[in-house]
Design a protein around this motif. Structure first.
Motif, PDB file in Angstrom:
ATOM      1  N   SER A   5      51.446  30.996  18.254  1.00 55.58           N
ATOM      2  CA  SER A   5      51.058  30.309  17.012  1.00 55.58           C
ATOM      3  C   SER A   5      51.682  28.925  16.952  1.00 55.58           C
ATOM      4  O   SER A   5      51.028  27.940  16.577  1.00 55.58           O
ATOM      5  CB  SER A   5      51.491  31.115  15.788  1.00 55.58           C
ATOM      6  OG  SER A   5      50.807  32.339  15.747  1.00 55.58           O
ATOM      7  N   TYR A   6      52.962  28.844  17.323  1.00 61.25           N
ATOM      8  CA  TYR A   6      53.650  27.546  17.322  1.00 61.25           C
ATOM      9  C   TYR A   6      52.928  26.547  18.217  1.00 61.25           C
ATOM     10  O   TYR A   6      52.671  25.401  17.819  1.00 61.25           O
ATOM     11  CB  TYR A   6      55.100  27.701  17.783  1.00 61.25           C
ATOM     12  CG  TYR A   6      55.720  26.363  18.113  1.00 61.25           C
ATOM     13  CD1 TYR A   6      56.163  25.521  17.106  1.00 61.25           C
ATOM     14  CD2 TYR A   6      55.816  25.914  19.431  1.00 61.25           C
ATOM     15  CE1 TYR A   6      56.685  24.274  17.389  1.00 61.25           C
ATOM     16  CE2 TYR A   6      56.340  24.680  19.724  1.00 61.25           C
ATOM     17  CZ  TYR A   6      56.772  23.864  18.708  1.00 61.25           C
ATOM     18  OH  TYR A   6      57.282  22.624  18.989  1.00 61.25           O
ATOM     19  N   GLU A   7      52.582  26.959  19.423  1.00 66.04           N
ATOM     20  CA  GLU A   7      51.970  26.027  20.367  1.00 66.04           C
ATOM     21  C   GLU A   7      50.630  25.497  19.861  1.00 66.04           C
ATOM     22  O   GLU A   7      50.332  24.315  20.017  1.00 66.04           O
ATOM     23  CB  GLU A   7      51.831  26.678  21.739  1.00 66.04           C
ATOM     24  CG  GLU A   7      53.176  26.845  22.422  1.00 66.04           C
ATOM     25  CD  GLU A   7      53.114  27.579  23.743  1.00 66.04           C
ATOM     26  OE1 GLU A   7      52.111  28.261  24.021  1.00 66.04           O
ATOM     27  OE2 GLU A   7      54.102  27.464  24.504  1.00 66.04           O
ATOM     28  N   VAL A   8      49.840  26.366  19.226  1.00 66.40           N
ATOM     29  CA  VAL A   8      48.557  25.919  18.676  1.00 66.40           C
ATOM     30  C   VAL A   8      48.784  24.980  17.491  1.00 66.40           C
ATOM     31  O   VAL A   8      48.201  23.896  17.414  1.00 66.40           O
ATOM     32  CB  VAL A   8      47.696  27.130  18.257  1.00 66.40           C
ATOM     33  CG1 VAL A   8      46.482  26.686  17.462  1.00 66.40           C
ATOM     34  CG2 VAL A   8      47.270  27.934  19.478  1.00 66.40           C
ATOM     35  N   MET A   9      49.640  25.393  16.578  1.00 61.80           N
ATOM     36  CA  MET A   9      49.862  24.610  15.360  1.00 61.80           C
ATOM     37  C   MET A   9      50.581  23.296  15.647  1.00 61.80           C
ATOM     38  O   MET A   9      50.261  22.256  15.054  1.00 61.80           O
ATOM     39  CB  MET A   9      50.617  25.452  14.347  1.00 61.80           C
ATOM     40  CG  MET A   9      49.777  26.646  13.877  1.00 61.80           C
ATOM     41  SD  MET A   9      50.687  27.815  12.885  1.00 61.80           S
ATOM     42  CE  MET A   9      50.686  26.971  11.323  1.00 61.80           C
ATOM     43  N   ALA A  10      51.549  23.310  16.558  1.00 58.68           N
ATOM     44  CA  ALA A  10      52.296  22.090  16.895  1.00 58.68           C
ATOM     45  C   ALA A  10      51.412  21.076  17.618  1.00 58.68           C
ATOM     46  O   ALA A  10      51.704  19.890  17.627  1.00 58.68           O
ATOM     47  CB  ALA A  10      53.515  22.424  17.747  1.00 58.68           C
ATOM     48  N   GLY A  11      50.328  21.546  18.189  1.00 57.01           N
ATOM     49  CA  GLY A  11      49.389  20.638  18.834  1.00 57.01           C
ATOM     50  C   GLY A  11      48.468  19.925  17.852  1.00 57.01           C
ATOM     51  O   GLY A  11      47.790  18.970  18.212  1.00 57.01           O
ATOM     52  N   TYR A  12      48.464  20.399  16.612  1.00 56.09           N
ATOM     53  CA  TYR A  12      47.562  19.829  15.615  1.00 56.09           C
ATOM     54  C   TYR A  12      48.285  19.148  14.441  1.00 56.09           C
ATOM     55  O   TYR A  12      48.025  17.981  14.134  1.00 56.09           O
ATOM     56  CB  TYR A  12      46.637  20.926  15.071  1.00 56.09           C
ATOM     57  CG  TYR A  12      45.753  20.455  13.947  1.00 56.09           C
ATOM     58  CD1 TYR A  12      44.622  19.693  14.208  1.00 56.09           C
ATOM     59  CD2 TYR A  12      46.055  20.747  12.626  1.00 56.09           C
ATOM     60  CE1 TYR A  12      43.810  19.236  13.176  1.00 56.09           C
ATOM     61  CE2 TYR A  12      45.259  20.303  11.587  1.00 56.09           C
ATOM     62  CZ  TYR A  12      44.132  19.551  11.864  1.00 56.09           C
ATOM     63  OH  TYR A  12      43.349  19.102  10.848  1.00 56.09           O
TER      64      TYR A  12
END
Length: 65
Positions: A5-12
């Motif tokens: 979740s972090y990796e997806v959200m931190a990318g946006y």
């Protein structure tokens, strides 16, 4: 949140112009992961890699069962 979740959200969110982005970037966040080494991509984020209950604090331990 977990690493995925972090990796997806931190990318946006850090560069988003969405009205919610400012609040989301300023609120403290915790990523629970044994493999993530850095959370520098998203402001106010720290990594908890040990015991989840201990990381959340002893007063909250009962909520995690």
């Amino acid at each position: 949140m977990g690493r995925n979740s972090y990796e997806v959200m931190a990318g946006y969110w850090p560069t988003s112009d969405h009205p919610s982005a400012k609040a989301g970037n300023e609120i403290p966040k915790v990523v629970f992961s044994r493999t993530l080494k850095s959370a520098g991509d998203w402001p106010e984020t720290r990594i908890a890699s040990g015991d989840t209950r201990r990381a959340m604090g002893s007063e909250r331990a009962g909520d995690l069962e």
